[in-house]
Design a protein around this motif. Structure first.
Motif, short mmCIF file in Angstrom:
data_model
loop_
_atom_site.label_atom_id
_atom_site.label_comp_id
_atom_site.label_asym_id
_atom_site.label_seq_id
_atom_site.Cartn_x
_atom_site.Cartn_y
_atom_site.Cartn_z
N ILE A 246 0.98 -1.19 -0.04
CA ILE A 246 -0.16 -0.05 -0.02
C ILE A 246 0.63 1.23 -0.08
O ILE A 246 1.87 1.31 0.80
CB ILE A 246 -0.95 0.04 1.12
N GLU A 247 0.66 2.37 -0.88
CA GLU A 247 1.07 3.57 -0.86
C GLU A 247 0.59 4.83 -0.79
O GLU A 247 -0.69 4.69 -1.38
CB GLU A 247 2.17 3.52 -2.09
N ALA A 248 0.60 5.55 0.09
CA ALA A 248 0.05 7.13 0.13
C ALA A 248 1.24 7.98 -0.26
O ALA A 248 2.13 7.62 0.21
CB ALA A 248 -0.65 7.11 1.43
N ARG A 249 0.66 9.18 -0.86
CA ARG A 249 1.75 10.24 -1.06
C ARG A 249 1.00 11.79 -0.48
O ARG A 249 0.52 12.34 -1.53
CB ARG A 249 2.13 10.05 -2.37
N PRO A 250 0.80 11.90 0.66
CA PRO A 250 0.29 13.09 0.84
C PRO A 250 1.15 14.49 0.44
O PRO A 250 2.14 14.27 0.81
CB PRO A 250 0.16 12.85 2.50
N ILE A 251 0.28 15.50 0.12
CA ILE A 251 0.99 16.63 -0.28
C ILE A 251 0.56 17.76 1.07
O ILE A 251 -0.64 17.72 1.28
CB ILE A 251 0.58 17.19 -1.49
N LYS A 252 1.46 18.42 1.24
CA LYS A 252 1.34 19.36 2.35
C LYS A 252 2.39 20.39 2.13
O LYS A 252 3.91 19.90 2.37
CB LYS A 252 1.17 18.92 3.72
N GLY A 253 2.31 21.46 1.95
CA GLY A 253 3.18 22.80 1.45
C GLY A 253 3.27 23.15 -0.03
O GLY A 253 3.61 22.21 -0.76
N THR A 254 3.16 24.26 -0.28
CA THR A 254 3.11 24.61 -1.67
C THR A 254 3.79 26.46 -1.58
O THR A 254 3.66 27.03 -0.85
CB THR A 254 1.49 24.86 -2.03
N ARG A 255 4.35 26.29 -3.07
CA ARG A 255 4.87 27.51 -3.47
C ARG A 255 4.60 27.52 -4.92
O ARG A 255 4.66 26.49 -5.61
CB ARG A 255 6.59 27.65 -3.26
N PRO A 256 4.07 28.95 -5.34
CA PRO A 256 3.73 29.07 -6.67
C PRO A 256 5.15 29.08 -7.58
O PRO A 256 6.37 29.53 -7.12
CB PRO A 256 3.37 30.65 -6.67
N ARG A 257 5.24 28.55 -8.92
CA ARG A 257 6.35 28.68 -9.71
C ARG A 257 6.56 29.89 -10.29
O ARG A 257 5.46 30.91 -10.07
CB ARG A 257 5.75 27.87 -10.89
N SER A 311 7.65 19.26 -8.51
CA SER A 311 7.46 20.65 -9.14
C SER A 311 6.50 20.22 -10.40
O SER A 311 6.37 19.32 -10.97
CB SER A 311 8.69 21.01 -9.84
N HIS A 312 5.31 21.08 -10.52
CA HIS A 312 4.42 20.92 -11.20
C HIS A 312 4.08 22.20 -11.95
O HIS A 312 4.77 23.14 -12.04
CB HIS A 312 2.94 20.62 -10.65
N PRO A 313 3.40 22.35 -13.15
CA PRO A 313 3.33 23.50 -13.96
C PRO A 313 3.03 24.85 -13.44
O PRO A 313 3.66 25.88 -13.61
CB PRO A 313 2.28 23.40 -15.14
N THR A 314 2.29 24.96 -12.44
CA THR A 314 2.12 26.30 -11.57
C THR A 314 2.69 26.28 -10.14
O THR A 314 2.45 27.40 -9.61
CB THR A 314 0.53 26.45 -11.75
N VAL A 315 2.93 25.08 -9.62
CA VAL A 315 3.15 25.08 -8.10
C VAL A 315 4.29 24.12 -7.80
O VAL A 315 4.33 23.26 -8.64
CB VAL A 315 2.14 24.80 -7.19
N HIS A 316 5.03 24.29 -6.89
CA HIS A 316 5.98 23.28 -6.15
C HIS A 316 5.30 22.73 -4.88
O HIS A 316 4.46 23.52 -4.08
CB HIS A 316 7.37 23.86 -5.55
N HIS A 317 5.26 21.34 -4.72
CA HIS A 317 4.77 20.74 -3.59
C HIS A 317 5.71 20.23 -2.62
O HIS A 317 6.70 19.59 -3.11
CB HIS A 317 3.64 19.84 -3.98
N LEU A 318 5.20 20.07 -1.41
CA LEU A 318 6.22 19.29 -0.60
C LEU A 318 5.40 18.06 -0.51
O LEU A 318 4.26 18.01 0.00
CB LEU A 318 6.45 19.87 0.69
N VAL A 319 5.94 16.88 -0.70
CA VAL A 319 5.32 15.40 -0.74
C VAL A 319 6.28 14.47 0.13
O VAL A 319 7.34 14.33 0.02
CB VAL A 319 5.15 15.03 -2.25
#
Length: 437
Positions: A246-257, A311-319
């Motif tokens: 089982i795998e979970a990949r929660p995202i918390k933490g964001t910055r705009p690109r 890093s995604h097209p509009t934001v960076h995330h902490l995963v």
């Protein structure tokens, strides 16, 4: 119990772009697209149409995913679980804005392996002849593949349901509740809604989202007069039935690109170094460890990766990545019941966070629920429905609603959290109302 589809045909086919296959099918009733960007977080895409069994309705709070134990909704089943169905034990019954659970079974399905650059044509049926016929239907969809036509902005309006000041007041209230010891974190959202132009539909929004903004868990699904367009980067659950992983990949933490590469790298570095964002992420990692333990072998829960920047097209995330080994006999229904709704969009403690959220937001509907697929081997892949718009067809045309939230902790700044929601909604806002680049 109903009859399952026990006969299966699987054929290999040379690579075809899944988005082109979806474009050939169009966005009509029953069309399904689960599209990955092909990156490390999303190897597979899936395309289907013509479901042979559909279930839409409310659920039993004690066992909300009980219907998945019916063989009729085995491999090839897609489901959408609304956030409010999972939150109800904490919030009580509220206005129903979306069905608790929507399910559809797809005897014919195409699965695209982005890493292997091949297509699996899958047909299922009660008999072998049924399965062969379903595989032929799926193979025919490949022949209709075409480049998508991109149309102008499909939405007439994009209106905030609550002002920036109202949202900031909600954040300040949650911060005060955290200071009083009521909870540690809650995800508080803003909502926007509007109508599509008379000649537009949700499929137009989905196609625009795919242009330069593709994500690991992009999705389009229409059942009757309801549709969903999602650009989610977040994995809720992946369950490998063969190995029990089982795998979970929660995202918390964001910055705009940022457009400037130096500034963009600085944004990512700032996110990685942020004590606040690390603390926010760690709380949800602990919550997910606890949730996964309910369906896992004792001692098997592990944190494989902590605080990775994506890093995604509009934001960076902490995963972060949390894994476990399923207990003997665990099914997708068991796993969903142990963990839903996703911890990353509720808070900690989870039950109290959902109560606090309900005090500040109307029902969320599908947003921050989950879209999932029961796979050929009985496994599960489920996304968190962030970066998602839901659509309903009314007498006056298609209406939509979309939300963006931020995790509120003790040192949250209301203005900064409001700005974070702006960054998160930017791709959907552009897909709805911006001119084509």
């Amino acid at each position: 119990m109903s009859q399952g589809l026990n006969a299966v045909v699987i054929r290999s086919h040379p690579w075809v772009e899944p988005l082109h296959v979806v474009a050939g099918l169009g966005g009509g009733d029953g069309v399904l697209a689960l599209l990955s960007d092909g990156g490390p977080g999303g190897r597979w895409s899936h395309v289907g149409a013509e479901p042979d069994r559909v279930s839409v309705g409310s659920v039993n709070e004690a066992a909300p995913f009980e219907v998945l134990r019916d063989p009729a909704f085995g491999p090839g089943t897609v489901g959408l679980a609304a956030y409010d169905a999972g939150a109800r034990p904490a919030t009580g019954r509220r206005e129903a804005v979306w069905p608790d659970l929507m399910l559809a079974r797809y005897p014919a399905l195409l699965s695209f392996d982005h890493h292997g650059r091949s297509v699996h044509v899958i047909g299922q049926g009660v008999t072998q002849a049924d399965a062969e016929a379903a595989a032929v239907r799926a193979e025919d969809w490949l022949g209709g593949a075409r480049r998508p036509d991109l149309r102008p902005a499909p939405a007439e309006t994009f209106e905030a349901e609550v002002s920036e000041g109202g949202y900031q007041d909600a954040v300040a209230d949650v911060v005060s509740r955290i200071a009083a010891g009521e909870l540690f974190q809650a995800n508080i959202a803003r909502a926007w809604s509007g109508v599509l132009k008379p000649d537009a539909d949700p499929f137009d929004v989905f196609l625009r989202l795919q242009q330069g903004r593709a994500s690991p868990f992009g999705a389009y699904w229409r059942i009757g007069g309801r549709a969903l367009a999602s650009n989610s980067p977040e994995l809720f659950l992946a369950f490998d039935a063969a190995t029990g992983r089982i795998e979970a990949r929660p995202i918390k933490g964001t910055r705009p690109r940022a457009a400037d590469p130096v500034q963009d790298a600085a944004q990512a570095a700032d996110l990685l170094a942020s004590a606040k964002d690390r603390a926010e992420n760690l709380m949800i990692v602990d919550l997910m460890r606890n949730d996964l333990a309910r369906a896992s072998l004792p001692g098997s829960v592990r944190v494989e990766t902590l605080f990775a920047v994506e890093s995604h097209p509009t934001v960076h995330h902490l995963v972060s990545t949390v894994t476990a080994r399923a207990a003997r006999g665990v099914t997708p229904a068991d796993l969903l019941e142990a963990t839903f709704p996703p911890g990353s969009i509720t808070g900690a403690p989870k039950h109290q966070a959902m109560k606090v959220i309900a005090g500040h937001e109307p029902p969320r509907g599908p947003w921050c629920g989950s879209l999932f697929l029961i796979e050929a081997d009985g496994g599960l892949t489920a996304s968190v429905l962030i970066r998602t718009a839901s659509f309903e067809l009314t007498d006056s045309g298609w209406r939509y609603r979309t939300l963006a939230g931020a995790g509120i902790v003790a040192d949250s700044d209301p203005e900064a959290e409001c700005a974070e929601t702006d960054a998160k909604i930017s791709a959907l806002r552009d897909a709805l109302i911006a001119g084509l680049a």
